[in-house]
Design an enzyme around this catalytic site. Structure first.
Site, PDB file in Angstrom:
ATOM      1  N   SER A 185       0.858  -1.186   0.000  1.00 26.73           N
ATOM      2  CA  SER A 185       0.000   0.000   0.000  1.00 26.73           C
ATOM      3  C   SER A 185       0.894   1.236   0.000  1.00 26.73           C
ATOM      4  CB  SER A 185      -0.949  -0.020   1.199  1.00 26.73           C
ATOM      5  OG  SER A 185      -1.902   1.018   1.097  1.00 26.73           O
ATOM      6  N   THR A 186       0.758   2.102   0.997  1.00 24.03           N
ATOM      7  CA  THR A 186       1.501   3.356   1.034  1.00 24.03           C
ATOM      8  C   THR A 186       3.001   3.117   0.940  1.00 24.03           C
ATOM      9  OG1 THR A 186      -0.213   4.189   2.509  1.00 24.03           O
ATOM     10  CG2 THR A 186       1.770   5.528   2.273  1.00 24.03           C
ATOM     11  N   HIS A 211      -2.462  -1.004  -3.461  1.00 22.14           N
ATOM     12  CA  HIS A 211      -3.615  -0.123  -3.306  1.00 22.14           C
ATOM     13  C   HIS A 211      -3.431   1.143  -4.138  1.00 22.14           C
ATOM     14  CE1 HIS A 211      -4.279  -2.035   0.923  1.00 22.14           C
ATOM     15  NE2 HIS A 211      -4.823  -2.761  -0.015  1.00 22.14           N
ATOM     16  N   MET A 304      -0.172   1.036   5.312  1.00 24.51           N
ATOM     17  CA  MET A 304      -0.893   1.330   6.546  1.00 24.51           C
ATOM     18  C   MET A 304      -2.063   0.364   6.705  1.00 24.51           C
ATOM     19  SD  MET A 304      -0.850   3.550   9.067  1.00 24.51           S
ATOM     20  CE  MET A 304      -1.913   4.266  10.334  1.00 24.51           C
ATOM     21  N   ASP A 307      -4.704  -4.781   6.049  1.00 19.98           N
ATOM     22  CA  ASP A 307      -5.085  -5.572   4.885  1.00 19.98           C
ATOM     23  C   ASP A 307      -3.948  -6.515   4.518  1.00 19.98           C
ATOM     24  OD1 ASP A 307      -6.567  -6.483   2.729  1.00 19.98           O
ATOM     25  OD2 ASP A 307      -5.798  -4.947   1.361  1.00 19.98           O
TER      26      ASP A 307
END
Length: 364
Positions: A185-186, A211, A304, A307
């Site tokens: 993600s991030t 993401h 973050m 997930d």
């Protein structure tokens, strides 16, 4: 950093500034400390108060967002979340923004449907809170140098909504091929680039959930395909997982690993947000546990939230080898930490070791 994330909104559209302020202000963990119509106004505000996060439009008068981002990261790095409309041209520009040091990208909120506004509100707030936790020193660019109809976030759904929980004890026949599933993600866009650029053409087939909003994943895949020895493409329903091929889950669609005989392929599906995301790492990892079992390797990287943590545990329980990226090399050590604490990761390793691990996994 204070408990409440202080955000500065920079956008030339008054309506967008207001909508973003309403969305972000509806989250008790976020405080909108100001808005600015262009980078010059934003620069003056930053001189008096440095926010925890900046949301930044791409197209603005007097100075575009990418130029301002580069100046900001060179002079006074602050976590920046880029905001763009949903266009092919905009998606290519946003990839440039990630290279320049943006922590994440979001779509400008639309108010045309209640569901879209609700889901985009979740994504926007999560992106801003994740950015506030970002370790900017891990970004390659840095190392080199609501109250107006905003509804409560939907229930946090698990992968159960996309496919049932695995059946305990079900044996999965071994094949000669290993499938590698990666979730990020991030901070993941540049971290994935570093990993994929180091892979040889005969590496095992890889499926990735990063993401990102829809359309941006296609631009991201094209960019990586031009940089890497392996083939990289945005996943399409029915695509075969092959050696030397990397499939990126399309934004706003869940991607599942499936198997027909000895052939692995992906299924791309609509569905609700899972663990507040679509695509969801948990959905990919659960499908890998069910359809690949010990033939799979799972890797959870920077990001973050949680997930992927439960899905990675399911993969480990099904016999897959599992890895979490370490804190020192993560931009945000949220997803890996959750997986480690859950006991889902067999190994914890730095970013620079992941490519070698993937190659080794393909030789099992």
């Amino acid at each position: 950093m204070s408990r409440v994330v202080r955000v500065l909104i920079v956008d030339d559209s008054a309506s967008v500034r207001q909508t973003l302020a309403d969305i972000l202000g509806s989250d008790p963990a976020i405080e909108v400390v100001g808005t600015a119509a262009d980078p010059y106004v934003a620069a003056r505000r930053i001189q008096h108060e440095v926010p925890d996060v900046i949301t930044l439009d791409v197209e603005m008068p007097r100075m575009d967002g990418i130029t301002f981002l580069r100046k900001l990261m060179a002079q006074h790095p602050v976590p920046v979340v880029m905001c763009s409309t949903l266009t092919e041209e905009g998606s290519a520009t946003l990839i440039e923004a990630l290279e320049a040091g943006a922590v994440d990208v979001i779509l400008k909120p639309r108010v045309d449907t209640k569901q879209f506004l609700t889901e985009s509100s979740v994504r926007i707030c999560e992106a801003v809170k994740a950015a506030a936790h970002a370790n900017l020193s891990r970004l390659p660019s840095v190392r080199a140098r609501a109250r107006t109809g905003v509804h409560q976030p939907p229930e946090k759904l698990s992968a159960d909504v996309m496919l049932p929980s695995p059946v305990p004890g079900r044996a999965m026949a071994r094949t000669t091929e290993t499938v590698v599933c990666i979730g990020a993600s991030t901070g993941g866009t540049e971290s994935l680039k570093e990993v994929l650029e180091a892979l040889p053409t005969d590496c095992p087939g890889i499926v990735i959930v990063q993401h990102m909003p829809e359309k941006f994943t296609a631009a991201f895949a094209r960019r990586l395909d031009g940089l890497c020895q392996v083939e990289v493409k945005e996943a399409e329903d029915g695509d075969t997982v092959l050696r030397g091929r990397v499939l990126i889950a399309p934004g706003n669609r869940h991607t599942l690993l499936q198997r027909s005989g000895a052939r692995y392929y992906v299924s791309v599906k609509d569905g609700p947000l899972v663990s507040r995301h679509r695509p969801s790492v948990d959905v990919l990892f659960r499908s890998a546990a069910q359809y690949a079992g010990a033939n799979a390797a799972g890797i959870i990287m920077t990001g973050m939230g949680d997930d992927g943590a439960h899905g990675l545990l399911e993969m480990r329980n099904a016999g897959a080898t599992t890895v979490a990226q370490d804190e020192a090399t993560s931009v945000v050590f949220g997803m890996p930490r959750e997986a480690i604490e859950l006991g889902a990761a067999e190994k914890v390793m730095s970013l620079d070791r992941i490519a070698a691990y993937i190659v080794q996994a393909g030789r099992r």
